[in-house]
Design a protein around this motif. Structure first.
Motif, PDB file in Angstrom:
ATOM      1  N   PRO A   2       0.814  -1.222   0.000  1.00 18.21           N
ATOM      2  CA  PRO A   2       0.000   0.000   0.000  1.00 18.21           C
ATOM      3  C   PRO A   2       0.849   1.274   0.000  1.00 18.21           C
ATOM      4  O   PRO A   2       1.958   1.293   0.523  1.00 18.21           O
ATOM      5  CB  PRO A   2      -0.792  -0.080   1.302  1.00 18.21           C
ATOM      6  N   TYR A   4       1.405   5.333   1.081  1.00 20.82           N
ATOM      7  CA  TYR A   4       1.249   6.033   2.357  1.00 20.82           C
ATOM      8  C   TYR A   4      -0.213   6.397   2.613  1.00 20.82           C
ATOM      9  O   TYR A   4      -0.737   6.140   3.675  1.00 20.82           O
ATOM     10  CB  TYR A   4       2.124   7.287   2.378  1.00 20.82           C
ATOM     11  N   GLU A   6      -2.978   5.152   1.386  1.00 17.27           N
ATOM     12  CA  GLU A   6      -3.821   3.972   1.602  1.00 17.27           C
ATOM     13  C   GLU A   6      -3.606   3.398   2.997  1.00 17.27           C
ATOM     14  O   GLU A   6      -4.559   3.027   3.686  1.00 17.27           O
ATOM     15  CB  GLU A   6      -3.504   2.897   0.557  1.00 17.27           C
ATOM     16  N   ARG A   7      -2.358   3.345   3.413  1.00 12.28           N
ATOM     17  CA  ARG A   7      -2.037   2.806   4.736  1.00 12.28           C
ATOM     18  C   ARG A   7      -2.629   3.691   5.827  1.00 12.28           C
ATOM     19  O   ARG A   7      -3.185   3.215   6.805  1.00 12.28           O
ATOM     20  CB  ARG A   7      -0.516   2.698   4.863  1.00 12.28           C
ATOM     21  N   GLU A  10      -6.351   3.169   6.007  1.00 14.28           N
ATOM     22  CA  GLU A  10      -6.618   1.842   6.567  1.00 14.28           C
ATOM     23  C   GLU A  10      -6.467   1.856   8.092  1.00 14.28           C
ATOM     24  O   GLU A  10      -7.326   1.340   8.813  1.00 14.28           O
ATOM     25  CB  GLU A  10      -5.626   0.866   5.941  1.00 14.28           C
ATOM     26  N   LEU A  11      -5.397   2.444   8.593  1.00 23.41           N
ATOM     27  CA  LEU A  11      -5.170   2.507  10.041  1.00 23.41           C
ATOM     28  C   LEU A  11      -6.255   3.314  10.743  1.00 23.41           C
ATOM     29  O   LEU A  11      -6.738   2.931  11.808  1.00 23.41           O
ATOM     30  CB  LEU A  11      -3.796   3.120  10.333  1.00 23.41           C
ATOM     31  N   TYR A  61       6.508   1.120   8.049  1.00 26.44           N
ATOM     32  CA  TYR A  61       5.188   0.535   7.812  1.00 26.44           C
ATOM     33  C   TYR A  61       4.206   1.617   7.354  1.00 26.44           C
ATOM     34  O   TYR A  61       3.463   1.426   6.400  1.00 26.44           O
ATOM     35  CB  TYR A  61       4.673  -0.141   9.084  1.00 26.44           C
ATOM     36  N   LEU A  62       4.232   2.746   8.016  1.00 20.35           N
ATOM     37  CA  LEU A  62       3.303   3.824   7.703  1.00 20.35           C
ATOM     38  C   LEU A  62       3.484   4.331   6.277  1.00 20.35           C
ATOM     39  O   LEU A  62       2.511   4.588   5.585  1.00 20.35           O
ATOM     40  CB  LEU A  62       3.470   4.970   8.696  1.00 20.35           C
ATOM     41  N   GLY A  64       4.729   2.638   3.811  1.00 18.85           N
ATOM     42  CA  GLY A  64       4.578   1.560   2.844  1.00 18.85           C
ATOM     43  C   GLY A  64       5.863   0.892   2.398  1.00 18.85           C
ATOM     44  O   GLY A  64       5.894   0.222   1.383  1.00 18.85           O
ATOM     45  N   ASP A  67       5.636  -4.420   5.180  1.00 24.28           N
ATOM     46  CA  ASP A  67       4.322  -4.869   5.637  1.00 24.28           C
ATOM     47  C   ASP A  67       4.356  -5.311   7.094  1.00 24.28           C
ATOM     48  O   ASP A  67       3.383  -5.826   7.614  1.00 24.28           O
ATOM     49  CB  ASP A  67       3.806  -6.016   4.767  1.00 24.28           C
ATOM     50  N   PRO A  69       4.323  -4.206  10.802  1.00 23.76           N
ATOM     51  CA  PRO A  69       3.993  -2.992  11.549  1.00 23.76           C
ATOM     52  C   PRO A  69       4.734  -2.823  12.873  1.00 23.76           C
ATOM     53  O   PRO A  69       4.377  -1.968  13.672  1.00 23.76           O
ATOM     54  CB  PRO A  69       2.495  -3.139  11.804  1.00 23.76           C
TER      55      PRO A  69
END
Length: 78
Positions: A2, A4, A6-7, A10-11, A61-62, A64, A67, A69
């Motif tokens: 994903p 940035y 999108e992530r 999602e979060l 992770y944030l 992208g 994967d 976290p």
């Protein structure tokens, strides 16, 4: 993997937060935060760190890059 934006979306949705809440956390306007989720702009380093800290995920992770976290704090493994 994903992007940035999108992530970030999602979060936020996983935690059932509103964009307004995150904007207040970062000290920016709601429209400013929306620009992050739409990919129009990326946050500066301080805001990126604040978001990663808030979600308790790594910056990699944030944004992208991974994967995984995992959130590491200094001294956590000692």
């Amino acid at each position: 993997m994903p992007t940035y934006s999108e992530r970030l979306k999602e979060l936020r949705k996983e935690r059932r937060l509103y964009q307004r809440e995150l904007a207040e956390l970062l000290g920016i306007s709601v429209r400013g935060y929306q620009c992050y989720e739409t990919g129009e702009h990326e946050p500066g380093v301080k805001k990126l760190i604040a978001l990663a800290d808030y979600y308790q995920v790594s910056i990699d992770y944030l944004v992208g890059r991974t994967d995984v976290p995992d959130f590491h704090t200094s001294g956590a493994e000692d």
